[in-house]
Design an enzyme around this catalytic site. Structure first.
Site, mmCIF file in Angstrom:
data_model
loop_
_atom_site.group_PDB
_atom_site.id
_atom_site.type_symbol
_atom_site.label_atom_id
_atom_site.label_comp_id
_atom_site.label_asym_id
_atom_site.label_seq_id
_atom_site.Cartn_x
_atom_site.Cartn_y
_atom_site.Cartn_z
ATOM 1 N N ASP A 77 45.003 44.014 42.527
ATOM 2 C CA ASP A 77 46.206 43.243 42.815
ATOM 3 C C ASP A 77 47.379 44.218 42.957
ATOM 4 O O ASP A 77 47.248 45.415 42.664
ATOM 5 C CB ASP A 77 46.454 42.258 41.664
ATOM 6 C CG ASP A 77 47.368 41.107 42.036
ATOM 7 O OD1 ASP A 77 47.800 41.024 43.202
ATOM 8 O OD2 ASP A 77 47.651 40.278 41.153
ATOM 9 N N HIS A 124 42.398 29.571 40.696
ATOM 10 C CA HIS A 124 43.279 30.512 39.999
ATOM 11 C C HIS A 124 44.630 29.846 39.777
ATOM 12 O O HIS A 124 45.034 28.973 40.561
ATOM 13 C CB HIS A 124 43.447 31.790 40.831
ATOM 14 C CG HIS A 124 44.200 32.877 40.130
ATOM 15 N ND1 HIS A 124 43.952 33.240 38.826
ATOM 16 C CD2 HIS A 124 45.213 33.691 40.550
ATOM 17 C CE1 HIS A 124 44.758 34.236 38.485
ATOM 18 N NE2 HIS A 124 45.544 34.515 39.513
ATOM 19 N N ASP A 155 54.706 42.172 48.406
ATOM 20 C CA ASP A 155 54.472 41.251 47.295
ATOM 21 C C ASP A 155 55.483 40.107 47.418
ATOM 22 O O ASP A 155 56.622 40.215 46.961
ATOM 23 C CB ASP A 155 54.647 42.002 45.968
ATOM 24 C CG ASP A 155 54.440 41.113 44.750
ATOM 25 O OD1 ASP A 155 54.173 39.907 44.925
ATOM 26 O OD2 ASP A 155 54.558 41.634 43.621
ATOM 27 N N ASP A 164 42.835 38.404 33.882
ATOM 28 C CA ASP A 164 44.075 38.915 34.471
ATOM 29 C C ASP A 164 44.706 39.949 33.536
ATOM 30 O O ASP A 164 44.052 40.493 32.651
ATOM 31 C CB ASP A 164 45.006 37.732 34.768
ATOM 32 C CG ASP A 164 45.927 37.965 35.954
ATOM 33 O OD1 ASP A 164 46.459 39.083 36.074
ATOM 34 O OD2 ASP A 164 46.126 37.033 36.755
ATOM 35 N N ARG A 191 44.309 42.265 47.377
ATOM 36 C CA ARG A 191 45.378 41.434 47.926
ATOM 37 C C ARG A 191 45.957 42.075 49.190
ATOM 38 O O ARG A 191 46.211 41.394 50.171
ATOM 39 C CB ARG A 191 46.481 41.214 46.885
ATOM 40 C CG ARG A 191 47.495 40.171 47.331
ATOM 41 C CD ARG A 191 48.413 39.739 46.210
ATOM 42 N NE ARG A 191 49.393 40.755 45.856
ATOM 43 C CZ ARG A 191 50.372 40.567 44.971
ATOM 44 N NH1 ARG A 191 50.476 39.409 44.334
ATOM 45 N NH2 ARG A 191 51.220 41.536 44.683
ATOM 46 N N ASP A 197 49.787 34.581 46.323
ATOM 47 C CA ASP A 197 50.417 33.633 45.401
ATOM 48 C C ASP A 197 50.907 32.387 46.131
ATOM 49 O O ASP A 197 52.113 32.195 46.362
ATOM 50 C CB ASP A 197 51.583 34.307 44.677
ATOM 51 C CG ASP A 197 51.123 35.460 43.799
ATOM 52 O OD1 ASP A 197 49.921 35.514 43.480
ATOM 53 O OD2 ASP A 197 51.965 36.304 43.426
#
Length: 674
Positions: A526, A664, A268, A403, A590, A606
């Site tokens: 996610d 997004h 992440d 979300d 993801r 991201d």
């Protein structure tokens, strides 16, 4: 301010800075990679030869060849390695696929190492893979020629001393394994084993961190000691290598001339930087080579290594005096399980890859349209207002996304009773259905551990389906659920490597329980790297324990890390199929690994609202496509930051050509809806 609020505030502050690279390891900061680089230097400088073929052990049956690999300095000290070569052909009966496996055999006959279950990642049933019988002959005293009888002129030359493999097709040498003699296989040993006199593996060059190491404040206990495996692969007459998704860099892997190897470790990485070889959210350990021949012809070949532990790949293009691209591949644990795809075209390489890993799943047709998302639309009325805005401006879209904040305190498979009450959800779903639009909700794999009444977490705990903490000593049984911090606060993590956990997860998608009625409702997975805010590198400790398909909690997280998100994705897709077998699933992930294309779409995570991120989105998506993942996209017009008008327009003009087209944005950005 509560702990959850502190985490959210910290993430929001990140809006003004780039990724904190100090949170993530480099090759030099991990003992297994650092010692392998020392091993590479040692072997390169000294010319020492370590492995040789025990020719008397060669066994051939049908499409399989087995032989033992001896260690020049290890006879009587370590067990020989087992080399297995298996040849396959595609449905058109042409040759072109070779599986090379190098594994450890313990004295009890077992391998002692985790390998993905056959059919999970590779050797997927009913994908068109057929055994390709071979003929084996001796070439002088020191080699064997292993030749396919199928059309395509495919063969392998197995050299005995030193051990080397040359792989050819169409009369041309395409790939060589161990041509630079960098094979490293760190065999299991006792902690009190006596020092060795010669080089057997990289631990004889650098013995630091074999049984324990730390990164930052996190300690890795390493109860099984060193287990790394590595090998060099040369791509002959090949000026171009592409692949190794996912990295925010250029398409041609050697072009940036990184000193640091490409890292393969799902992480992440908020606001990742571009033009770096650092790992981000997913990876496919595959490259495609373009070979250019003296007569002007060009062909392609591919190479895939199925190993879900942390990996590093060093890529060097042809030098001033050479024609070959050189690579080495290194993994923290497991075995070397290498697939060579012999082309001859890029299309043929991908067909061969899919014959091994399975074919992509067709998405719902509407999933190819426009997706509108934000962290977060906060009520059904907010969703309705966005929906009306698109209609009023005559902008078509097909999916709208919810979300984190739609849930009850980040408890997945729930709705916030204040902002998304049952009657509001019902009305929202009915309204979207009338306009033929679909809804996607986020469902992450961390389950809130602070609420005994949260039934989703309770069912996994009660059935013993969570990842476990490592025991305090090697003789203790793993029994305590691992707990880490994520969006809800203290969280447990289902052991998705265990087929039983995936089956239980799939049941959660039953319409009767979520959302409470049949609906065109789809899913977004996610944080499935997995993300753990207080864990090492914002992920799970490597010595946490999984059961997987073994029946006991004896698989360390380090052995399966890159498969965690793969299995979350698979389980969610199975949930869609379980509730509605005749409806095509749509689940976005993801984190991913080789074979994730079978389950559905992925995106590049991201990103930032900058021109450089827009530019790099193209080679990132092309690299993913060259690794078999075609339903992919990047957040339009950048997840983090506020794009100016020109960047916003230009990114949407590009985004309509992404296979997966989703707008997004982060909760701290300005609203971008019409």
């Amino acid at each position: 301010m509560g702990s959850r609020s502190l985490w959210l505030a910290a993430l929001c502050l990140c809006a003004v800075i780039a990724v904190d690279q100090s949170k993530f390891r480099t090759c030099a900061q991990g003992s297994f990679c650092n010692r392998y680089r020392g091993f590479v230097r040692k072997i390169t400088d000294s010319g020492e030869l370590i492995h040789l073929v025990d020719a008397a052990s060669l066994h051939h049956q049908g499409h399989e060849v087995q032989v033992r690999l001896e260690h020049r300095n290890g006879r009587g000290v370590v067990q020989p390695l087992l080399l297995e070569l298996r040849f396959f052909r595609a449905e058109d009966n042409s040759c072109g696929m070779l599986r090379t496996t190098i594994s450890e055999q313990l004295k009890d006959g077992s391998s002692g190492r985790f390998r993905p279950r056959e059919g999970d990642v590779a050797m997927v049933p009913n994908s068109g893979l057929q055994p390709d019988p071979v003929v084996v002959s001796a070439i002088g005293d020191g080699a064997n020629l292993i030749r396919s009888e199928s059309p395509g002129d495919c063969s392998v030359t197995l050299r005995h001393d030193p051990f080397e493999i040359d792989i050819s097709a169409g009369g041309r040498l395409l790939q060589s394994l161990n041509a630079r003699h960098l094979l490293n296989f760190e065999q299991q040993r006792s902690k009190d084993a006596q020092p060795r006199t010669g080089i057997i593996d990289a631990t004889d060059v650098d013995a630091a961190g074999l049984w324990e190491e730390s990164f930052g404040e996190h300690r890795d206990s390493k109860p099984r000691g060193p287990m790394a495996v590595g090998i060099d692969a040369s791509f002959r007459n090949s000026p171009v290598l592409v692949g190794l998704a996912e990295h925010a860099s250029k398409l041609h892997l050697a072009e940036p001339k990184f000193e640091e190897p490409y890292r393969l470790f799902n992480l992440d990485v908020f606001e990742y930087e571009v033009d770096m070889p650092m790992a981000i959210y997913g990876n496919v350990p595959m490259v495609t080579a373009v070979h250019r021949w003296p007569e002007g012809a060009a062909t392609s070949s591919g190479l895939l290594v199925v190993n879900p532990s942390e990996g590093f790949v060093k890529v060097d293009g042809p030098g001033t005096s050479g024609l070959d691209s050189q690579t080495w591949w290194l993994f923290e644990a497991g075995v070397l399980d290498i697939f060579s795809f012999l082309g001859p075209s890029p299309e043929a390489v991908l067909r061969q890859y899919h014959a091994v890993t399975g074919w992509p799943r067709l998405p719902p047709l509407a999933a190819l349209g426009k997706h509108q998302s934000r962290w977060n639309y906060i009520t059904p009325e907010d969703v309705a207002e966005v929906d009306r805005g698109f209609d009023q401006h005559r902008i078509p879209y097909d999916f709208i996304w919810l979300d984190l904040e739609h849930t009850d305190g980040k408890r997945y498979f729930t709705w916030d009773p204040k902002h998304f009450p049952a009657e509001g959800v019902e009305s929202m779903l009915d309204s979207l259905n009338r306009s033929h639009r679909k809804l996607v909700t986020i469902i992450d794999p961390h389950l809130y551990a602070g609420d005994a009444n949260y039934s989703v977490a309770a069912r996994f705990r009660e059935q013993g389906l969570m990842v476990k903490k490592p025991p305090g000593n090697k003789d203790a049984a793993a029994s305590v659920d691992y707990e880490g911090f994520c969006w809800p606060g203290p969280s447990n993590y289902p052991d998705f490597c265990d087929p039983r956990a995936r089956e239980e997860w799939a049941k959660l998608f039953d319409f009767a329980s979520y959302p409470g009625r049949p609906a065109e409702l789809y899913t977004w997975n996610d944080m499935n790297e997995p993300s753990v805010f207080d864990g090492p590198e914002i992920s799970m400790p490597r010595d946490a324990l999984h059961r997987c398909h073994t029946g006991a909690y004896n698989v360390e997280h380090r052995e399966v890390h890159n498969l965690y998100g793969f299995y979350v994705h698979e389980a969610s897709v199975q949930g869609h199929l379980l509730r509605a077998p005749e409806v095509r699933p749509f689940v976005l992930t993801r984190a991913f690994f080789a074979g994730s294309h079978r389950h559905g779409a992925a995106w590049t995570g991201d990103n930032m609202a900058t021109w450089k991120h827009l530019e790099r989105s193209v080679p990132m998506l092309l690299s993913l496509a060259m690794c078999g993942m075609s339903l992919v996209g990047a957040d339009v017009a950048g997840f983090m930051g506020d794009p100016d008008t020109e960047l916003f327009v230009r990114w949407h003009q590009l985004g309509i050509w992404y296979p997966f087209y989703r707008a997004h944005a982060h909760l701290t950005t300005k609203r971008r809806e019409p």
